[in-house]
Write a protein that holds these residues in place. Structure first.
Motif, PDB file in Angstrom:
ATOM      1  N   ARG A   1       0.880  -1.171   0.000  1.00  0.00           N
ATOM      2  CA  ARG A   1       0.000   0.000   0.000  1.00  0.00           C
ATOM      3  C   ARG A   1       0.913   1.215   0.000  1.00  0.00           C
ATOM      4  O   ARG A   1       1.581   1.487   0.991  1.00  0.00           O
ATOM      5  CB  ARG A   1      -0.900   0.029   1.230  1.00  0.00           C
ATOM      6  CG  ARG A   1      -1.944  -1.052   1.234  1.00  0.00           C
ATOM      7  CD  ARG A   1      -2.905  -0.905   2.367  1.00  0.00           C
ATOM      8  NE  ARG A   1      -2.191  -0.962   3.651  1.00  0.00           N
ATOM      9  CZ  ARG A   1      -2.778  -0.940   4.829  1.00  0.00           C
ATOM     10  NH1 ARG A   1      -4.076  -0.866   4.912  1.00  0.00           N
ATOM     11  NH2 ARG A   1      -2.065  -1.001   5.939  1.00  0.00           N
ATOM     12  N   THR A   2       0.953   1.909  -1.113  1.00  0.00           N
ATOM     13  CA  THR A   2       1.863   3.036  -1.266  1.00  0.00           C
ATOM     14  C   THR A   2       1.068   4.309  -1.525  1.00  0.00           C
ATOM     15  O   THR A   2       0.281   4.367  -2.471  1.00  0.00           O
ATOM     16  CB  THR A   2       2.832   2.788  -2.444  1.00  0.00           C
ATOM     17  OG1 THR A   2       3.499   1.546  -2.236  1.00  0.00           O
ATOM     18  CG2 THR A   2       3.840   3.910  -2.562  1.00  0.00           C
ATOM     19  N   LEU A   3       1.293   5.305  -0.698  1.00  0.00           N
ATOM     20  CA  LEU A   3       0.638   6.596  -0.888  1.00  0.00           C
ATOM     21  C   LEU A   3       1.176   7.245  -2.154  1.00  0.00           C
ATOM     22  O   LEU A   3       2.385   7.405  -2.310  1.00  0.00           O
ATOM     23  CB  LEU A   3       0.895   7.502   0.317  1.00  0.00           C
ATOM     24  CG  LEU A   3       0.251   8.882   0.265  1.00  0.00           C
ATOM     25  CD1 LEU A   3      -1.272   8.774   0.298  1.00  0.00           C
ATOM     26  CD2 LEU A   3       0.750   9.737   1.437  1.00  0.00           C
ATOM     27  N   ILE A   4       0.282   7.601  -3.054  1.00  0.00           N
ATOM     28  CA  ILE A   4       0.661   8.235  -4.319  1.00  0.00           C
ATOM     29  C   ILE A   4       0.506   9.748  -4.231  1.00  0.00           C
ATOM     30  O   ILE A   4       1.391  10.494  -4.643  1.00  0.00           O
ATOM     31  CB  ILE A   4      -0.181   7.680  -5.490  1.00  0.00           C
ATOM     32  CG1 ILE A   4      -0.018   6.161  -5.603  1.00  0.00           C
ATOM     33  CG2 ILE A   4       0.147   8.381  -6.794  1.00  0.00           C
ATOM     34  CD1 ILE A   4       1.408   5.703  -5.831  1.00  0.00           C
ATOM     35  N   SER A   5      -0.632  10.195  -3.710  1.00  0.00           N
ATOM     36  CA  SER A   5      -0.850  11.638  -3.595  1.00  0.00           C
ATOM     37  C   SER A   5      -1.811  11.920  -2.449  1.00  0.00           C
ATOM     38  O   SER A   5      -2.556  11.042  -2.009  1.00  0.00           O
ATOM     39  CB  SER A   5      -1.417  12.207  -4.899  1.00  0.00           C
ATOM     40  OG  SER A   5      -2.712  11.688  -5.138  1.00  0.00           O
ATOM     41  N   SER A   6      -1.763  13.160  -1.982  1.00  0.00           N
ATOM     42  CA  SER A   6      -2.608  13.601  -0.893  1.00  0.00           C
ATOM     43  C   SER A   6      -2.969  15.061  -1.129  1.00  0.00           C
ATOM     44  O   SER A   6      -2.095  15.871  -1.439  1.00  0.00           O
ATOM     45  CB  SER A   6      -1.843  13.447   0.425  1.00  0.00           C
ATOM     46  OG  SER A   6      -2.560  14.012   1.488  1.00  0.00           O
ATOM     47  N   LEU A   7      -4.254  15.381  -1.043  1.00  0.00           N
ATOM     48  CA  LEU A   7      -4.714  16.758  -1.192  1.00  0.00           C
ATOM     49  C   LEU A   7      -5.524  17.141   0.035  1.00  0.00           C
ATOM     50  O   LEU A   7      -6.479  16.450   0.357  1.00  0.00           O
ATOM     51  CB  LEU A   7      -5.580  16.922  -2.439  1.00  0.00           C
ATOM     52  CG  LEU A   7      -4.860  16.793  -3.770  1.00  0.00           C
ATOM     53  CD1 LEU A   7      -5.865  16.799  -4.895  1.00  0.00           C
ATOM     54  CD2 LEU A   7      -3.839  17.889  -3.956  1.00  0.00           C
ATOM     55  N   PRO A   8      -5.207  18.193   0.737  1.00  0.00           N
ATOM     56  CA  PRO A   8      -4.031  19.021   0.529  1.00  0.00           C
ATOM     57  C   PRO A   8      -2.758  18.246   0.855  1.00  0.00           C
ATOM     58  O   PRO A   8      -2.804  17.207   1.507  1.00  0.00           O
ATOM     59  CB  PRO A   8      -4.224  20.184   1.507  1.00  0.00           C
ATOM     60  CG  PRO A   8      -5.145  19.653   2.554  1.00  0.00           C
ATOM     61  CD  PRO A   8      -6.005  18.616   1.891  1.00  0.00           C
ATOM     62  N   GLU A   9      -1.655  18.770   0.378  1.00  0.00           N
ATOM     63  CA  GLU A   9      -0.350  18.133   0.593  1.00  0.00           C
ATOM     64  C   GLU A   9      -0.152  17.842   2.081  1.00  0.00           C
ATOM     65  O   GLU A   9      -0.377  18.701   2.923  1.00  0.00           O
ATOM     66  CB  GLU A   9       0.753  19.069   0.100  1.00  0.00           C
ATOM     67  CG  GLU A   9       2.141  18.538   0.301  1.00  0.00           C
ATOM     68  CD  GLU A   9       2.714  17.922  -0.951  1.00  0.00           C
ATOM     69  OE1 GLU A   9       3.717  17.213  -0.818  1.00  0.00           O
ATOM     70  OE2 GLU A   9       2.168  18.141  -2.034  1.00  0.00           O
ATOM     71  N   GLY A  10       0.229  16.618   2.403  1.00  0.00           N
ATOM     72  CA  GLY A  10       0.471  16.235   3.780  1.00  0.00           C
ATOM     73  C   GLY A  10      -0.775  15.836   4.563  1.00  0.00           C
ATOM     74  O   GLY A  10      -0.686  15.463   5.725  1.00  0.00           O
ATOM     75  N   PHE A  11      -1.954  15.891   3.939  1.00  0.00           N
ATOM     76  CA  PHE A  11      -3.189  15.509   4.623  1.00  0.00           C
ATOM     77  C   PHE A  11      -3.117  14.059   5.087  1.00  0.00           C
ATOM     78  O   PHE A  11      -3.473  13.723   6.208  1.00  0.00           O
ATOM     79  CB  PHE A  11      -4.395  15.709   3.694  1.00  0.00           C
ATOM     80  CG  PHE A  11      -5.695  15.266   4.287  1.00  0.00           C
ATOM     81  CD1 PHE A  11      -6.293  15.997   5.299  1.00  0.00           C
ATOM     82  CD2 PHE A  11      -6.330  14.118   3.842  1.00  0.00           C
ATOM     83  CE1 PHE A  11      -7.495  15.592   5.847  1.00  0.00           C
ATOM     84  CE2 PHE A  11      -7.529  13.709   4.379  1.00  0.00           C
ATOM     85  CZ  PHE A  11      -8.113  14.446   5.389  1.00  0.00           C
ATOM     86  N   MET A  12      -2.622  13.183   4.219  1.00  0.00           N
ATOM     87  CA  MET A  12      -2.416  11.773   4.553  1.00  0.00           C
ATOM     88  C   MET A  12      -0.940  11.490   4.371  1.00  0.00           C
ATOM     89  O   MET A  12      -0.308  12.019   3.459  1.00  0.00           O
ATOM     90  CB  MET A  12      -3.253  10.881   3.636  1.00  0.00           C
ATOM     91  CG  MET A  12      -3.071   9.394   3.851  1.00  0.00           C
ATOM     92  SD  MET A  12      -3.490   8.800   5.497  1.00  0.00           S
ATOM     93  CE  MET A  12      -5.258   8.726   5.407  1.00  0.00           C
ATOM     94  N   THR A  13      -0.382  10.644   5.231  1.00  0.00           N
ATOM     95  CA  THR A  13       1.033  10.296   5.132  1.00  0.00           C
ATOM     96  C   THR A  13       1.172   8.779   4.957  1.00  0.00           C
ATOM     97  O   THR A  13       0.234   8.027   5.244  1.00  0.00           O
ATOM     98  CB  THR A  13       1.807  10.712   6.400  1.00  0.00           C
ATOM     99  OG1 THR A  13       1.325   9.939   7.509  1.00  0.00           O
ATOM    100  CG2 THR A  13       1.660  12.201   6.674  1.00  0.00           C
ATOM    101  N   GLN A  14       2.353   8.339   4.532  1.00  0.00           N
ATOM    102  CA  GLN A  14       2.598   6.905   4.383  1.00  0.00           C
ATOM    103  C   GLN A  14       2.501   6.204   5.735  1.00  0.00           C
ATOM    104  O   GLN A  14       1.992   5.085   5.813  1.00  0.00           O
ATOM    105  CB  GLN A  14       3.969   6.652   3.743  1.00  0.00           C
ATOM    106  CG  GLN A  14       4.249   5.182   3.477  1.00  0.00           C
ATOM    107  CD  GLN A  14       3.287   4.549   2.481  1.00  0.00           C
ATOM    108  OE1 GLN A  14       3.071   5.090   1.407  1.00  0.00           O
ATOM    109  NE2 GLN A  14       2.722   3.402   2.826  1.00  0.00           N
ATOM    110  N   ASN A  15       2.931   6.854   6.808  1.00  0.00           N
ATOM    111  CA  ASN A  15       2.815   6.252   8.140  1.00  0.00           C
ATOM    112  C   ASN A  15       1.359   5.989   8.502  1.00  0.00           C
ATOM    113  O   ASN A  15       1.039   4.957   9.105  1.00  0.00           O
ATOM    114  CB  ASN A  15       3.467   7.137   9.208  1.00  0.00           C
ATOM    115  CG  ASN A  15       4.969   7.069   9.157  1.00  0.00           C
ATOM    116  OD1 ASN A  15       5.542   6.127   8.633  1.00  0.00           O
ATOM    117  ND2 ASN A  15       5.618   8.083   9.693  1.00  0.00           N
TER     118      ASN A  15
END
Length: 132
Positions: free
Chosen positions: A82-96
């Motif tokens: 499960r790899t985070l590709i994008s998040s809007l707004p930036e940093g809203f969701m993180t890989q952790n």
């Protein structure tokens, strides 16, 4: 698209927690890329039990936003990536936070006799109900 985003959010919230032992991924054939909406043609969640939570999970960000995750399911129905590709707004969701989400186990659909491993890009959105 809004309905699909809601489905993925529910799947993340409903999923069962992985147990202790790790197994190596198994790939009976090459991984094929599918659309998130076609997942049920290959794999279905092995449990449909709804787990009621007492409070908001720590991994679920506050506020509103959306994220896209690349998910890989192997030939055993295990989510192996499960790899985070994008998040809007930036940093809203993180890989952790993605890594802390419950892991869903899958069973092959009736049409997936060969247990074909798949990868797909799924998008989830958190927003007031009126905006979904």
């Amino acid at each position: 698209m809004q309905k699909l985003s809601s489905i993925f959010l529910i799947l993340f919230l409903v999923g069962c927690q992985s147990t202790s032992t790790e197994t190596k991924p198994s790939f009976a054939t090459d991984i094929i890329e599918i659309e998130a909406g076609d997942l049920s043609n290959f794999w279905v969640a092995s449990s449909s039990k709804v787990k009621m939570l007492r409070k908001r999970p720590n991994w679920l960000p506050k506020g509103k936003g959306e994220w896209t995750v690349l998910t890989v399911i192997d030939s055993n129905g295990q989510v192996v990536e499960r790899t985070l590709i994008s998040s809007l707004p930036e940093g809203f969701m993180t890989q952790n936070e993605i890594d802390e989400m419950p892991i869903i186990e899958f069973e092959p659909s009736i049409s997936n006799n060969n247990r074909i491993p798949v990868k797909f890009y799924g998008t989830a959105k958190i927003a007031p109900r009126s905006e979904l």
